[in-house]
Design an enzyme around this catalytic site. Structure first.
Site, PDB file in Angstrom:
ATOM      1  N   TYR A  25     -39.205  22.293  16.665  1.00  0.00           N
ATOM      2  CA  TYR A  25     -38.038  23.160  16.500  1.00  0.00           C
ATOM      3  C   TYR A  25     -38.194  24.348  17.443  1.00  0.00           C
ATOM      4  CZ  TYR A  25     -36.832  20.844  12.019  1.00  0.00           C
ATOM      5  OH  TYR A  25     -36.485  19.942  11.039  1.00  0.00           O
TER       6      TYR A  25
ATOM      7  N   GLY B 123     -24.021  20.635  13.235  1.00  0.00           N
ATOM      8  CA  GLY B 123     -23.455  21.399  12.132  1.00  0.00           C
ATOM      9  C   GLY B 123     -22.190  20.766  11.571  1.00  0.00           C
TER      10      GLY B 123
ATOM     11  N   PRO C  71     -15.037  21.563  11.337  1.00  0.00           N
ATOM     12  CA  PRO C  71     -14.096  22.531  10.758  1.00  0.00           C
ATOM     13  C   PRO C  71     -13.197  21.947   9.671  1.00  0.00           C
ATOM     14  CG  PRO C  71     -13.314  21.783  12.891  1.00  0.00           C
ATOM     15  CD  PRO C  71     -14.678  21.184  12.712  1.00  0.00           C
TER      16      PRO C  71
END
Length: 304
Positions: free
Chosen positions: A71, A230, A233
């Site tokens: 990461y 992610g 919307p």
């Protein structure tokens, strides 16, 4: 849904081996960069903001942080940000979970996974160096496809016996691969992708882990199919309606649904946004009704 006084304690607890953690934890994947994670061309995130998020997580009672040496973005490493934010002083009740197997080169490009005992030991030692610790609380062996588990898990078991690792888990595995690992050494958690509309085929696996006393730790429980990019919307009206009924966000409902899958399910939502962190922790206090759960379960299967 107010977030003013809600801490991670509201989510309840589970025991990883001999380590008790709150069921809402924190995933560190997003803190090294702005935008999508795990990309070679990612933009380094703001160090002060990452530090503030990590310290706020501890203030809110988070005592389970998921991280990995892979990461990182240019200039930023999740492990080193954690170590720096804590000043090298780890609270006694804080569990740091990391992963080994995947590798990225110095440019951030993905390289061949670590497969030999020597390579795995090197990854364990790199996590120890970055975190500034003499042992790792929990190490998950990340598996890809049909990779054989037994030999590599055996190498980690030897490092556990040597005192470098306290507990072992597996990530991205099938039930058969979990069985291979358990034949070598005790497994305290399974970390797989799972959430509303994703991982429907794992519903039985989630239940099995609970029956065996093994924690199930889903990643991407908010992002779902969006993965490292992610959440998108757009959300379904069914999900939005449940969120409105509770005065909550759809992300909080996704987390709450995940936690309702069983007391052994632990959430590790990640964010680099302090406000989102408070919201994620507060989701541990959201209690869904039977009608809510029926509605969301139907959505879970319809989106599969």
């Amino acid at each position: 849904m107010t977030t003013e006084t809600i801490t991670a304690a509201a989510s309840g607890t589970w025991t990883l081996g001999d380590m008790t953690v709150h069921r809402i934890g924190f995933g560190a994947m997003r803190i090294p960069q702005d935008g999508p994670a795990l990309q070679a061309d990612s933009v380094p995130g703001d160090r002060a903001r990452a530090t503030a998020v990590l310290r706020r997580a501890l203030e809110l009672g988070v005592n389970h942080i998921d991280t990995a040496a892979f990461y990182f973005s240019p200039l930023r490493s999740a492990n080193e940000l954690i170590n720096s934010a804590l000043g090298g002083r780890y609270p006694d009740d804080l569990v740091i979970a990391t992963k080994v197997g995947p590798r990225r080169d110095a440019s951030g490009e993905w390289a061949e996974h670590a497969r030999t005992p020597r390579e795995l030991r090197g990854q364990v030692e790199e996590n120890l160096r970055q975190l500034g610790r003499d042992h790792l609380d929990l190490v998950n062996l990340r598996v890809v496809g049909t990779d054989s588990v037994a030999e590599r898990f055996g190498a980690l078991a030897e490092l556990r016996d040597a005192g470098l690792i306290r507990h072992l888990g597996v990530s991205n595995v099938t039930p058969e691969q979990l069985a291979q690992a358990r034949a070598v050494a005790p497994v305290v958690c399974v970390q797989n992708g799972y959430g509303i509309g994703t991982g429907v085929g794992q519903d039985a696996f989630v239940r099995f882990c609970g029956e065996q006393g093994i924690a199930f730790v889903p990643f991407y429980s908010i992002a779902a199919a969006g993965g490292e990019h992610g959440a998108g919307p757009e959300e379904s009206e069914e999900l939005a309606a449940v969120a409105r009924a509770h005065g909550a966000s759809t992300a909080q409902v996704r987390l709450a649904w995940t936690l309702h899958r069983g007391p052994h399910v632990l959430a590790i939502p990640g964010t680099g946004n302090p406000r989102h962190l408070d919201d994620n922790v507060a989701a541990g206090a959201l209690r869904l009704t039977e009608d809510d759960l029926a509605r969301l379960d139907a959505l879970h299967h319809a989106q599969a």
